[in-house]
Design a protein around this motif. Sequence first.
Motif, PDB file in Angstrom:
ATOM      1  N   VAL A   1      25.560  41.511  17.647  1.00  0.00           N
ATOM      2  CA  VAL A   1      24.567  40.724  17.248  1.00  0.00           C
ATOM      3  C   VAL A   1      25.315  39.481  16.300  1.00  0.00           C
ATOM      4  CG1 VAL A   1      22.487  40.537  15.539  1.00  0.00           C
ATOM      5  CG2 VAL A   1      22.996  42.499  16.988  1.00  0.00           C
ATOM      6  N   PHE A   2      25.165  38.275  16.860  1.00  0.00           N
ATOM      7  CA  PHE A   2      25.723  36.992  16.213  1.00  0.00           C
ATOM      8  C   PHE A   2      24.876  36.771  15.075  1.00  0.00           C
ATOM      9  CE2 PHE A   2      28.559  37.689  19.957  1.00  0.00           C
ATOM     10  CZ  PHE A   2      29.803  37.283  19.460  1.00  0.00           C
ATOM     11  N   PHE A   3      25.321  36.416  13.874  1.00  0.00           N
ATOM     12  CA  PHE A   3      24.328  35.846  12.751  1.00  0.00           C
ATOM     13  C   PHE A   3      24.727  34.783  11.838  1.00  0.00           C
ATOM     14  CE2 PHE A   3      26.795  39.248  11.007  1.00  0.00           C
ATOM     15  CZ  PHE A   3      27.248  38.514   9.508  1.00  0.00           C
ATOM     16  N   HIS A   4      25.999  34.188  12.215  1.00  0.00           N
ATOM     17  CA  HIS A   4      26.446  33.108  11.591  1.00  0.00           C
ATOM     18  C   HIS A   4      27.618  32.485  12.130  1.00  0.00           C
ATOM     19  CE1 HIS A   4      27.452  30.555   8.183  1.00  0.00           C
ATOM     20  NE2 HIS A   4      28.521  30.983   7.888  1.00  0.00           N
ATOM     21  N   THR A   5      27.815  31.272  12.319  1.00  0.00           N
ATOM     22  CA  THR A   5      28.805  30.457  12.774  1.00  0.00           C
ATOM     23  C   THR A   5      29.292  29.053  11.717  1.00  0.00           C
ATOM     24  OG1 THR A   5      28.443  31.017  15.198  1.00  0.00           O
ATOM     25  CG2 THR A   5      29.884  29.239  14.695  1.00  0.00           C
ATOM     26  N   GLU A   6      30.589  29.016  11.567  1.00  0.00           N
ATOM     27  CA  GLU A   6      30.872  28.165  10.602  1.00  0.00           C
ATOM     28  C   GLU A   6      32.119  27.469  10.968  1.00  0.00           C
ATOM     29  OE1 GLU A   6      32.877  29.676   6.674  1.00  0.00           O
ATOM     30  OE2 GLU A   6      30.699  30.095   6.830  1.00  0.00           O
ATOM     31  N   ILE A   7      32.327  26.199  10.884  1.00  0.00           N
ATOM     32  CA  ILE A   7      33.730  25.479  11.143  1.00  0.00           C
ATOM     33  C   ILE A   7      34.152  24.718   9.738  1.00  0.00           C
ATOM     34  CG2 ILE A   7      34.855  23.629  12.222  1.00  0.00           C
ATOM     35  CD1 ILE A   7      34.316  26.235  14.052  1.00  0.00           C
TER      36      ILE A   7
ATOM     37  N   ASP B   1      34.528  37.380  25.409  1.00  0.00           N
ATOM     38  CA  ASP B   1      35.111  38.722  24.996  1.00  0.00           C
ATOM     39  C   ASP B   1      33.899  39.784  25.123  1.00  0.00           C
ATOM     40  OD1 ASP B   1      37.546  40.291  23.667  1.00  0.00           O
ATOM     41  OD2 ASP B   1      35.913  40.320  22.359  1.00  0.00           O
ATOM     42  N   VAL B   2      33.033  39.327  24.472  1.00  0.00           N
ATOM     43  CA  VAL B   2      31.762  40.419  24.712  1.00  0.00           C
ATOM     44  C   VAL B   2      31.586  40.681  26.072  1.00  0.00           C
ATOM     45  CG1 VAL B   2      29.285  40.676  24.171  1.00  0.00           C
ATOM     46  CG2 VAL B   2      30.525  39.432  22.418  1.00  0.00           C
ATOM     47  N   ARG B   3      31.432  39.921  26.922  1.00  0.00           N
ATOM     48  CA  ARG B   3      31.286  40.279  28.501  1.00  0.00           C
ATOM     49  C   ARG B   3      32.492  41.207  28.608  1.00  0.00           C
ATOM     50  NH1 ARG B   3      28.590  38.434  32.548  1.00  0.00           N
ATOM     51  NH2 ARG B   3      28.115  36.221  31.565  1.00  0.00           N
ATOM     52  N   ALA B   4      33.646  40.757  28.471  1.00  0.00           N
ATOM     53  CA  ALA B   4      34.830  41.626  28.887  1.00  0.00           C
ATOM     54  C   ALA B   4      34.843  43.057  28.358  1.00  0.00           C
ATOM     55  CB  ALA B   4      36.180  41.183  28.564  1.00  0.00           C
ATOM     56  N   SER B   5      34.172  43.265  27.051  1.00  0.00           N
ATOM     57  CA  SER B   5      33.985  44.538  26.498  1.00  0.00           C
ATOM     58  C   SER B   5      32.870  45.201  26.895  1.00  0.00           C
ATOM     59  CB  SER B   5      33.929  44.362  24.920  1.00  0.00           C
ATOM     60  OG  SER B   5      32.985  43.625  24.450  1.00  0.00           O
ATOM     61  N   GLY B   6      32.200  44.796  27.785  1.00  0.00           N
ATOM     62  CA  GLY B   6      30.869  45.525  28.329  1.00  0.00           C
ATOM     63  C   GLY B   6      29.407  45.564  27.512  1.00  0.00           C
TER      64      GLY B   6
ATOM     65  N   LYS C   1      21.548  27.953  20.537  1.00  0.00           N
ATOM     66  CA  LYS C   1      21.983  27.014  21.118  1.00  0.00           C
ATOM     67  C   LYS C   1      22.750  26.827  22.017  1.00  0.00           C
ATOM     68  CE  LYS C   1      22.225  21.684  20.134  1.00  0.00           C
ATOM     69  NZ  LYS C   1      22.855  20.987  19.041  1.00  0.00           N
ATOM     70  N   PHE C   2      23.804  27.099  21.949  1.00  0.00           N
ATOM     71  CA  PHE C   2      25.018  27.034  23.029  1.00  0.00           C
ATOM     72  C   PHE C   2      24.585  27.968  24.176  1.00  0.00           C
ATOM     73  CE2 PHE C   2      28.859  29.205  25.000  1.00  0.00           C
ATOM     74  CZ  PHE C   2      29.655  28.285  24.761  1.00  0.00           C
ATOM     75  N   LEU C   3      23.787  28.893  23.993  1.00  0.00           N
ATOM     76  CA  LEU C   3      23.403  30.099  25.246  1.00  0.00           C
ATOM     77  C   LEU C   3      22.312  28.931  26.048  1.00  0.00           C
ATOM     78  CD1 LEU C   3      23.517  33.186  23.672  1.00  0.00           C
ATOM     79  CD2 LEU C   3      24.761  32.695  25.367  1.00  0.00           C
ATOM     80  N   THR C   4      21.795  28.233  25.416  1.00  0.00           N
ATOM     81  CA  THR C   4      20.659  27.355  26.254  1.00  0.00           C
ATOM     82  C   THR C   4      21.343  26.395  27.121  1.00  0.00           C
ATOM     83  OG1 THR C   4      20.367  25.322  24.631  1.00  0.00           O
ATOM     84  CG2 THR C   4      19.070  27.242  24.527  1.00  0.00           C
ATOM     85  N   LYS C   5      22.788  25.960  26.911  1.00  0.00           N
ATOM     86  CA  LYS C   5      23.677  25.239  27.566  1.00  0.00           C
ATOM     87  C   LYS C   5      24.573  25.731  28.493  1.00  0.00           C
ATOM     88  CE  LYS C   5      23.275  21.455  24.198  1.00  0.00           C
ATOM     89  NZ  LYS C   5      24.046  20.610  23.275  1.00  0.00           N
ATOM     90  N   HIS C   6      24.685  26.915  28.180  1.00  0.00           N
ATOM     91  CA  HIS C   6      25.833  27.946  29.023  1.00  0.00           C
ATOM     92  C   HIS C   6      24.946  29.188  29.599  1.00  0.00           C
ATOM     93  CE1 HIS C   6      29.183  25.695  27.699  1.00  0.00           C
ATOM     94  NE2 HIS C   6      28.520  25.377  26.561  1.00  0.00           N
ATOM     95  N   THR C   7      24.265  28.752  30.891  1.00  0.00           N
ATOM     96  CA  THR C   7      23.565  29.983  31.370  1.00  0.00           C
ATOM     97  C   THR C   7      24.437  31.187  31.962  1.00  0.00           C
ATOM     98  OG1 THR C   7      23.360  28.606  33.376  1.00  0.00           O
ATOM     99  CG2 THR C   7      21.416  28.376  31.745  1.00  0.00           C
ATOM    100  N   GLU C   8      25.705  30.666  31.969  1.00  0.00           N
ATOM    101  CA  GLU C   8      26.381  31.713  32.604  1.00  0.00           C
ATOM    102  C   GLU C   8      26.487  33.032  31.918  1.00  0.00           C
ATOM    103  OE1 GLU C   8      29.751  29.092  30.267  1.00  0.00           O
ATOM    104  OE2 GLU C   8      27.724  29.141  31.430  1.00  0.00           O
ATOM    105  N   PHE C   9      25.874  33.113  30.318  1.00  0.00           N
ATOM    106  CA  PHE C   9      25.801  34.332  29.675  1.00  0.00           C
ATOM    107  C   PHE C   9      24.410  34.772  29.606  1.00  0.00           C
ATOM    108  CE2 PHE C   9      29.491  31.941  28.003  1.00  0.00           C
ATOM    109  CZ  PHE C   9      30.404  32.838  28.056  1.00  0.00           C
ATOM    110  N   ALA C  10      23.524  34.230  30.617  1.00  0.00           N
ATOM    111  CA  ALA C  10      22.313  34.778  30.680  1.00  0.00           C
ATOM    112  C   ALA C  10      22.057  36.077  30.828  1.00  0.00           C
ATOM    113  CB  ALA C  10      21.174  33.784  31.255  1.00  0.00           C
TER     114      ALA C  10
ATOM    115  N   GLN D   1      34.636  31.536  23.495  1.00  0.00           N
ATOM    116  CA  GLN D   1      35.555  32.499  23.618  1.00  0.00           C
ATOM    117  C   GLN D   1      35.305  33.936  23.242  1.00  0.00           C
ATOM    118  OE1 GLN D   1      39.875  31.840  23.114  1.00  0.00           O
ATOM    119  NE2 GLN D   1      39.426  29.462  23.680  1.00  0.00           N
ATOM    120  N   ALA D   2      34.271  33.791  22.128  1.00  0.00           N
ATOM    121  CA  ALA D   2      33.712  35.201  21.724  1.00  0.00           C
ATOM    122  C   ALA D   2      32.750  35.604  22.564  1.00  0.00           C
ATOM    123  CB  ALA D   2      33.051  34.816  20.273  1.00  0.00           C
ATOM    124  N   LEU D   3      31.796  34.773  23.258  1.00  0.00           N
ATOM    125  CA  LEU D   3      30.925  35.491  24.115  1.00  0.00           C
ATOM    126  C   LEU D   3      31.829  36.030  25.399  1.00  0.00           C
ATOM    127  CD1 LEU D   3      27.999  32.787  24.007  1.00  0.00           C
ATOM    128  CD2 LEU D   3      28.433  34.972  22.619  1.00  0.00           C
TER     129      LEU D   3
END
Length: 113
Positions: free
Chosen positions: A41-47, A67-72, A84-93, A63-65
């Motif tokens: 569960v991702f809850f905060h991102t900051e730069i 890694d999540v895929r690689a870890s199952g 918002k990132f996921l709406t543009k990157h449907t490869e993680f849907a 890269q974090a997502l």
Amino acid sequence: MSQPAPAPSVQRVDARHRYEIHVDGVRAGLTAYRDRGEQRVFFHTEIDDAFAGQGLASVLVEQALSDVRASGKRIVPVCPYVAKFLTKHTEFADITDPVTPEVLEWLEAARSH
């Protein structure tokens, strides 16, 4: 002649429940998570302001997502940037779960410990 900017590196820091992005050895940002069974569960991102506008948040989250895929595990995007990132990157849907009231209640309890 100017040197090319160093490539950012992303690493998972399990002890702190986050992924960090470093540029030239300096932490430039992070995306924080808590694990709920098979869900991350991702809850905060900051730069950091000093690194703003360089596309680092996108590199970090991608890269974090990956890694999540690689870890199952599966992704739950509570963080607005990750969502918002996921709406543009449907490869993680295929590994993305919806944010539900139960997840939000669980996250609030998990973060208060």
